[in-house]
Motif scaffolding. Structure first.
Motif, PDB file in Angstrom:
ATOM      1  N   THR A   1      -2.228   6.425  61.323  1.00 34.64           N
ATOM      2  CA  THR A   1      -3.386   7.321  61.404  1.00 34.64           C
ATOM      3  C   THR A   1      -4.563   6.778  60.591  1.00 34.64           C
ATOM      4  O   THR A   1      -5.709   6.920  61.013  1.00 34.64           O
TER       5      THR A   1
ATOM      6  N   VAL B   1      -7.428  13.064  63.744  1.00 40.79           N
ATOM      7  CA  VAL B   1      -6.383  12.035  63.743  1.00 40.79           C
ATOM      8  C   VAL B   1      -5.743  11.897  62.362  1.00 40.79           C
ATOM      9  O   VAL B   1      -4.542  11.636  62.254  1.00 40.79           O
ATOM     10  N   LEU B   2      -6.504  12.093  61.314  1.00 40.26           N
ATOM     11  CA  LEU B   2      -5.966  11.961  59.961  1.00 40.26           C
ATOM     12  C   LEU B   2      -5.149  13.178  59.532  1.00 40.26           C
ATOM     13  O   LEU B   2      -4.096  13.032  58.923  1.00 40.26           O
TER      14      LEU B   2
END
Length: 175
Positions: free
Chosen positions: A36, A132-133
């Motif tokens: 990620t 996404v993180l």
């Protein structure tokens, strides 16, 4: 990445001194966290909609949040001392710790990582990088927490159940 690499290299439980019930969660967490990060940095190079530019106050606040998350993680690790292991394990002389940060939150080290990843999303200033993180890392830690809490309940049936009733799993007032 340096912080997590150091922790990963130095905090593994040995089968000689612990019951290890990791179920592959270390591998999953490594894959999720490192991929990620790489994906978020790649996304940041694309010309996608952003909520902040690198030199704006939001990005600087993101850096401060990263440091806060890492500080929370390290405080939790240092409080547990030898009982913190990267792999899910119960040491032969394991004791349940319910004071300090652990009085309120059962998994403050994991919360620290999630906060740091959220800060990274802010620092990058990208909507997609933030998603996404934060989402995959949070889901991976929630999966790991279930594994960890099962082994803690088996090792400390009465005291851990009581601890669960009097503390938050991850985020106070939420979960």
């Amino acid at each position: 990445m340096i912080s997590e690499s150091f922790i990963g290299a130095t905090k593994n439980a040995s089968p000689d001194s612990a019951i290890i019930k990791d179920k592959g969660s270390v591998r999953l967490l490594n894959i999720v966290t490192y991929s990620t990060l790489l994906l978020a940095f790649w996304i940041n190079t694309l010309k996608l909609p952003r909520f902040a530019k690198p030199d704006e106050i939001v990005s600087w606040c993101g850096l401060i949040i990263i440091l806060f998350g890492l500080a929370l993680r390290w405080c939790a690790i240092l409080k547990l001392k030898k009982y913190f292991t990267v792999n899910v394990a119960i040491l032969n002389d394991h004791q349940l710790l319910t004071s300090g940060l652990y009085r309120y939150i059962r998994h403050p080290a994991y919360l620290g990582v999630i906060i740091a990843f959220g800060g990274m999303g802010l620092a990058l200033g990208s909507y997609l990088a933030m998603i996404v993180l934060v989402i995959p890392v949070t889901l991976a830690f929630l999966w790991r927490i279930r594994i960890e809490e099962r082994i803690l309940l088996a090792a400390f049936p009465e005291s851990y159940r009581s601890y669960q009733r009097n503390s938050w799993r991850l985020i106070p007032l939420v979960i």
